[in-house]
Design a protein around this motif. Structure first.
Motif, PDB file in Angstrom:
ATOM      1  N   ALA A 174       1.110  -1.087   0.066  1.00  0.00           N
ATOM      2  CA  ALA A 174      -0.041   0.251  -0.372  1.00  0.00           C
ATOM      3  C   ALA A 174       1.225   1.469   0.591  1.00  0.00           C
ATOM      4  N   HIS A 176       1.215   4.486   1.210  1.00  0.00           N
ATOM      5  CA  HIS A 176       0.766   5.779   2.654  1.00  0.00           C
ATOM      6  C   HIS A 176       1.265   6.751   2.096  1.00  0.00           C
ATOM      7  N   GLY A 223      -5.929   5.331   1.584  1.00  0.00           N
ATOM      8  CA  GLY A 223      -6.254   3.781   1.704  1.00  0.00           C
ATOM      9  C   GLY A 223      -5.886   3.057   0.189  1.00  0.00           C
TER      10      GLY A 223
END
Length: 261
Positions: A174, A176, A223
């Motif tokens: 992911a 961030h 996210g």
């Protein structure tokens, strides 16, 4: 056959690194006698993605004229002026492409260009990349990764000298945070080659929206931005030196992005 559209950003003023780039859009600068835009499209087409939407702007007529005459570039032709200016096409090679070239404005920013082609994309996920960089990423693996995580956006990340959008990537891939062009050692950068869900349009406000500064950071904060780590070849063409590197690779038959036959 996959029907997903591929959006190519080819409309900005770009980096003017040579006299050649003063007279044509940078995506039309040639590597091995063909525009780098053609090279990028051949990459996608190799994996079954044949439907392209080109976001044009700066000298957009050059892009339109090139595709309008594409069969002239790839065929042998007889011009017979004895029979009413007859033109005969020999050995025509036709790509399996559908190419929509859209004038997205001269001064429109990257996010605004994507927003302007929404009507040509519809409500389906689509791929997007920049018109001045080549890569040997496996498009099918990239797409499968995007489908598996279910987020709004996936971008391809590579580890190179940090001149592009810099990423803070977690252990789950992911993203961030997303920041643009600050010095950092060994930090993954945004290489383009993205897969985007249509929800991304909700984050693009107007023509002034810069995709890399206004849209991707917001998606990352929520996210919803994932990275596909690519350890193979990627090279942009921001300078004449980079153009010469690509040209030499092609000339010597050592172009990693040439995944097609």
């Amino acid at each position: 056959m996959l029907k997903m559209k591929v959006v190519l950003l080819a409309g900005g003023f770009g980096t003017r690194f040579s006299e050649e780039s003063e007279y044509k859009p940078k995506p039309m600068i040639e590597i091995g006698g063909m525009p780098i835009l053609w090279h990028i499209m051949k990459e996608y087409s190799h994996y079954g993605f044949h439907d392209f939407v080109v976001c044009a702007g700066y000298k957009q007529h050059i892009i339109k004229e090139w595709f309008a005459d594409y069969f002239l570039h790839t065929s042998d032709i007889t011009f017979d002026f004895t029979e009413g200016n007859k033109m005969i096409i020999h050995n025509q090679h036709a790509e399996p492409w559908k190419v929509t070239v859209v004038d997205t404005g001269l001064h429109t920013m990257t996010g605004g260009r994507i927003r302007r082609v929404r009507s040509y994309i519809g409500d389906e996920p689509f791929m997007m990349t920049y018109g001045d960089g080549v890569c040997d990423v496996n498009m099918n693996k990239l797409l499968n990764f995007h489908k598996e995580h279910g987020k709004i956006a996936t971008l391809t990340a590579v580890r190179m000298e940090p001149q592009k959008g810099i990423l803070n990537i977690g252990g789950d891939n992911a993203v961030h945070s997303f920041r643009e062009k600050n010095a950092s050692d060994g930090t993954p950068i945004n290489a383009g080659y993205m897969v985007l869900n249509p929800t991304v349009f909700d984050y693009i406000q107007d023509d002034e929206s810069v995709f890399e500064k206004d849209v991707l950071p917001t998606i990352a904060e929520k996210g919803e931005l994932m990275s596909y780590i690519h350890t193979g070849f990627w090279q942009c063409m921001d300078t004449k030196r980079e153009k010469d590197i690509l040209e030499q690779m092609w000339k010597h038959g050592a172009a990693p992005w040439k995944v097609w036959e």
